[in-house]
Write an enzyme that holds these catalytic residues in place. Structure first.
Site, PDB file in Angstrom:
ATOM      1  N   ASN B  69       7.212  22.291   0.003  1.00  0.00           N
ATOM      2  CA  ASN B  69       6.189  23.323   0.175  1.00  0.00           C
ATOM      3  C   ASN B  69       5.642  23.304   1.583  1.00  0.00           C
ATOM      4  O   ASN B  69       5.591  22.267   2.240  1.00  0.00           O
ATOM      5  CB  ASN B  69       5.059  23.158  -0.857  1.00  0.00           C
ATOM      6  CG  ASN B  69       3.955  22.239  -0.371  1.00  0.00           C
ATOM      7  OD1 ASN B  69       3.037  22.662   0.331  1.00  0.00           O
ATOM      8  ND2 ASN B  69       4.061  20.962  -0.724  1.00  0.00           N
ATOM      9  N   ALA B  70       5.251  24.488   2.022  1.00  0.00           N
ATOM     10  CA  ALA B  70       4.578  24.626   3.313  1.00  0.00           C
ATOM     11  C   ALA B  70       3.523  25.719   3.155  1.00  0.00           C
ATOM     12  O   ALA B  70       3.689  26.838   3.627  1.00  0.00           O
ATOM     13  CB  ALA B  70       5.578  24.973   4.410  1.00  0.00           C
ATOM     14  N   CYS B 127      -1.890  16.247   7.911  1.00  0.00           N
ATOM     15  CA  CYS B 127      -1.709  17.567   8.524  1.00  0.00           C
ATOM     16  C   CYS B 127      -1.677  17.441  10.043  1.00  0.00           C
ATOM     17  O   CYS B 127      -2.296  16.559  10.624  1.00  0.00           O
ATOM     18  CB  CYS B 127      -2.807  18.505   8.060  1.00  0.00           C
ATOM     19  SG  CYS B 127      -4.404  17.720   7.957  1.00  0.00           S
TER      20      CYS B 127
HETATM   21  C1  LIG Z   1       2.180  23.219  -3.334  1.00  0.00           C
HETATM   22  C2  LIG Z   1       1.597  21.907  -2.890  1.00  0.00           C
HETATM   23  C3  LIG Z   1       0.436  21.893  -2.127  1.00  0.00           C
HETATM   24  C4  LIG Z   1      -0.124  20.683  -1.701  1.00  0.00           C
HETATM   25  N1  LIG Z   1      -1.286  20.689  -0.982  1.00  0.00           N
HETATM   26  C5  LIG Z   1      -1.872  19.522  -0.620  1.00  0.00           C
HETATM   27  C6  LIG Z   1      -3.141  19.500   0.060  1.00  0.00           C
HETATM   28  O1  LIG Z   1      -3.757  20.549   0.310  1.00  0.00           O
HETATM   29  N2  LIG Z   1      -3.666  18.284   0.421  1.00  0.00           N
HETATM   30  C7  LIG Z   1      -3.027  17.104   0.122  1.00  0.00           C
HETATM   31  O2  LIG Z   1      -3.549  16.037   0.444  1.00  0.00           O
HETATM   32  N3  LIG Z   1      -1.849  17.097  -0.544  1.00  0.00           N
HETATM   33  C8  LIG Z   1      -1.257  18.273  -0.921  1.00  0.00           C
HETATM   34  N4  LIG Z   1      -0.053  18.253  -1.613  1.00  0.00           N
HETATM   35  C9  LIG Z   1       0.591  16.954  -1.921  1.00  0.00           C
HETATM   36  C10 LIG Z   1       0.285  16.497  -3.342  1.00  0.00           C
HETATM   37  O3  LIG Z   1      -1.108  16.338  -3.546  1.00  0.00           O
HETATM   38  C11 LIG Z   1       1.016  15.175  -3.675  1.00  0.00           C
HETATM   39  O4  LIG Z   1       0.603  14.191  -2.753  1.00  0.00           O
HETATM   40  C12 LIG Z   1       2.528  15.293  -3.602  1.00  0.00           C
HETATM   41  O5  LIG Z   1       2.941  16.551  -4.099  1.00  0.00           O
HETATM   42  C13 LIG Z   1       3.278  14.177  -4.347  1.00  0.00           C
HETATM   43  O6  LIG Z   1       3.051  14.202  -5.737  1.00  0.00           O
HETATM   44  P1  LIG Z   1       4.061  14.910  -6.805  1.00  0.00           P
HETATM   45  O7  LIG Z   1       5.428  14.414  -6.520  1.00  0.00           O
HETATM   46  O8  LIG Z   1       3.511  14.553  -8.144  1.00  0.00           O
HETATM   47  O9  LIG Z   1       3.958  16.387  -6.526  1.00  0.00           O
HETATM   48  C14 LIG Z   1       0.517  19.459  -2.044  1.00  0.00           C
HETATM   49  C15 LIG Z   1       1.680  19.479  -2.817  1.00  0.00           C
HETATM   50  C16 LIG Z   1       2.234  20.679  -3.252  1.00  0.00           C
HETATM   51  C17 LIG Z   1       3.478  20.656  -4.086  1.00  0.00           C
END
Ligand SMILES: Cc1cc2nc3c(=O)[nH]c(=O)nc-3n(C[C@H](O)[C@H](O)[C@H](O)COP(=O)(O)O)c2cc1C
Ligand SMILES: Cc1cc2nc3c(=O)[nH]c(=O)nc-3n(C[C@H](O)[C@H](O)[C@H](O)COP(=O)(O)OP(=O)(O)OC[C@H]3O[C@@H](n4cnc5c(N)ncnc54)[C@H](O)[C@@H]3O)c2cc1C
Ligand code: FES
Lengths: 250, 307
Positions: B69-70, B127
């Site tokens: 994602n971005a 970030c």
């Molecule tokens: C669509 C999306 C948006 C995310 N936005 C943020 C964010 O705003 N701040 C942040 O610290 N992590 C963000 N993350 C990272 C997640 O909080 C998490 O650290 C990461 O997805 C790993 O966990 P998972 O494998 O269960 O998804 C985002 C992840 C995704 C998929």
């Protein structure tokens, strides 16, 4: 908006590369035309957004074109009796006002599927003029659903059936005769752009259903945004997928 | 029925399961599907001082077992969150306000604004940052320590979680740097930087070119990093990365996590978090575990063999 585990009743090819999947949601789902479903594909992290083409009580039908890996797996692997995970109904859907009697429906590609739900919903109370575009004879499907309206023009890129040209061209040739009160449209972006420029200055509201890649499908992740003409972002999954055409940047 | 409650930095959570930042908004949409007060807490979408529009689309792509994602931190800004969502979310569950800044000063200011209003501040240091020439502050240990200290100086009441980036040389060193900077807790992992190319178009799928990789495919790396980080520090660690079921969450806790977060799985199944809570409870019952805290760091590791 419900998370359900459905039971597949049927999943079969209805035209070259186009499948119709019917499942029982296990509970009655009330659906507005143009709303969609996030359908799970075994082994894939993201669900696929697909318009709800038909909803009859617990029975939900989605029609989809095999595009990439997920839809291919759905077409090949999803058999009657199996479970599917689905999140539905999602998005705002089409809404035709009381005073709008003549409704033009202009669709192309997989955009015809959400429009079929609009034709089904409004065919009794409105005059529906449908202009539906296909690549060619091979891709033509669900003609009986599109015929529920007052008039139907099928347009093909290769001229193998009906009007030789695009759905937008066919619609614009008919425009002065039909004089629709409202236009509903869904299709590839170039088609929507052509419709937008053709409708400029005609003072008829046009509603378009947009496509965008999605994460959650419910408005939480901000993955699926489009630009509003006022510079703000809208979520296609929650604020859309249907927008007033002049409200969004195509 | 096992006791799933945990205590993190003096804050009690009814269970260790928290939806991860960015996948759950501020909780309102998921609350239309199930009552989110069943959760241990909610990590909010990343907040910045001013509203942000984020990146162009496409913002998401998929590969085997993972997504990229971005989104680019699209959010309405911290003031809008405080005005419209905070009161509602606080009466539902514990609030972890995930925050980000484009300058070091932003981090201090946003922490000061949230101090005393939320249950935790979770610092997203992954970030791109103006100060470090566009590189994330979370990469170099000295930057991690500096931003942590600044955030901590602005938090008199609310405990500080530093969310570590996995795109680093040594996760243990960065964990220690955050602890030295005054972090009360760590969370990890944030996403791994990745790239997906559409070979038909010979173009990247994401408008941003690269994106953050998350989902089931990153889990073994995330578990290893949680193990290394939690063994390097004396503060609690919240683990995440690819958790899809109760057993996955148990695995993170055995590696050393005091609680867990769930991101991508919320997309695969909107009921993922309640199912994970149920799955953890069932696992505990099957294994005679009365209290979930018994399993934190409970895995026994082999001694490195002498060569
Ligand atoms: C669509 C999306 C948006 C995310 N936005 C943020 C964010 O705003 N701040 C942040 O610290 N992590 C963000 N993350 C990272 C997640 O909080 C998490 O650290 C990461 O997805 C790993 O966990 P998972 O494998 O269960 O998804 C985002 C992840 C995704 C998929
Ligand atoms: C509201 C809405 C309604 C739709 N209704 C229909 C329909 O009724 N029938 C139909 O055939 N198609 C429909 N689509 C398009 C359909 O979602 C895509 O064709 C499908 O997601 C492609 O998945 P894949 O596994 O074939 O491709 P992959 O390339 O494997 O997909 C990878 C990822 O990209 C996403 N993606 C790829 N192309 C698109 C696209 N054009 N739009 C949105 N996401 C995409 C996928 O969902 C998946 O997350 C609709 C899209 C939206 C947004
Ligand atoms: S897909 Fe998550 S907000 Fe639209």
């Amino acid at each position: 908006m419900r998370e359900v585990t459905g039971i597949v009743l049927e999943n079969r090819e209805i035209a070259r590369g186009i499948y119709s999947l019917t499942f029982s949601a296990g509970e009655e789902i009330s659906v507005r035309p143009g709303q969609f479903c996030m359908i799970g594909v075994q082994g894939f992290p993201l669900r696929r957004p697909i318009a709800i083409c038909r909803a009859e009580g617990e029975r939900i039908t989605l029609c989809y074109r095999v595009n990439g890996n997920g839809t291919r797996t759905l077409a090949e692997g999803c058999k009657a009796g199996e479970k599917v995970s689905a999140l539905l109904p999602l998005g705002n859907g089409f809404f035709v006002q009381e005073g709008e009697k003549k409704v033009a429906v202009v669709g192309g590609g997989v955009g015809i599927f959400p429009l079929i739900s609009a034709i089904r919903a409004y065919c009794d109370e409105k005059e529906i003029y449908a202009y539906m575009g296909f690549r060619g004879r091979d891709a033509l499907c669900l003609e009986y659903e599109m015929r529920r309206g007052k008039e139907l023009v099928i347009a093909t890129d290769d001229g193998s059936v009906g009007y030789h040209g695009t759905a937008v061209q066919a619609f614009m040739e008919d425009f002065d005769r039909v004089r629709p009160d409202v236009v509903l449209s869904c299709g590839p972006t170039p088609m929507l752009r052509a419709l937008k420029s053709a409708m400029q200055g005609r003072n008829v509201p046009v509603y378009v259903s947009l496509e965008e890649r999605m994460g959650c499908g419910i408005g939480a992740c901000l993955v699926c945004v489009c630009d509003r003409t006022n510079g703000a972002h809208a979520r296609v999954c929650k604020d859309g997928p249907v927008f007033e055409m002049n409200d969004v940047v195509l | 029925m096992a006791d799933l409650s945990v205590n993190v930095c003096g804050v009690s959570l009814k269970n260790p399961v928290i939806p991860a930042s960015g996948t759950f908004g501020f909780g309102r949409e998921f609350d239309e599907i199930y009552d989110i007060s069943c959760l241990g807490g909610v990590a909010t979408k990343g907040l910045t001082l001013k509203p942000r529009l984020g990146n162009p689309v496409p913002r998401i792509a998929e590969r085997s077992g993972v997504i990229l994602n971005a989104v680019g931190l699209q959010n309405p800004g911290v003031e809008a969150f405080i005005a419209h969502d905070l009161a509602w979310l606080s009466q539902k569950t514990r609030v972890l306000a995930n925050v980000a800044g484009s300058t070091l000063e932003d981090y201090g200011e946003i922490c000061a604004r949230l101090d005393g209003l939320v249950d935790f501040v979770e610092l997203n240091i992954s970030c791109p940052n103006v100060r470090s020439g566009g590189m994330a502050l979370g990469i170099k240990a000295e930057n991690v320590k500096e931003v942590t200290r600044l955030a901590k100086d602005n938090l008199k009441k609310t405990p500080l979680i530093v969310k570590l980036s996995p795109n680093v040389e040594s996760i243990a060193n960065n964990a220690r740097a955050a602890e030295e900077g005054g972090a009360d807790c760590l969370s990890l992992v944030n996403t791994f930087t990745g790239l997906a190319i559409d070979i038909e178009r010979r173009r990247p799928i994401l408008a941003n070119n690269t994106g953050g990789v998350s989902g089931a495919g990153i889990k073994p790396i995330a578990v290893r990093m949680v193990y290394e980080a939690s063994h390097a520090v004396n503060i609690p660690v919240i683990g995440m990365g690819g958790i899809a079921c109760g057993e996955d969450a148990i695995e993170f806790m055995m590696a050393g996590a005091a609680a867990v977060q769930v991101g991508t799985q919320n997309f695969t199944d909107t009921l993922a978090c309640p199912k994970i809570i149920e799955g953890m409870n069932a696992w505990c019952d099957r294994h005679g575990v009365k209290n979930i805290t018994e399993i934190v760091g409970a895995a026994t590791f082999n001694k490195p063999a002498a060569k």
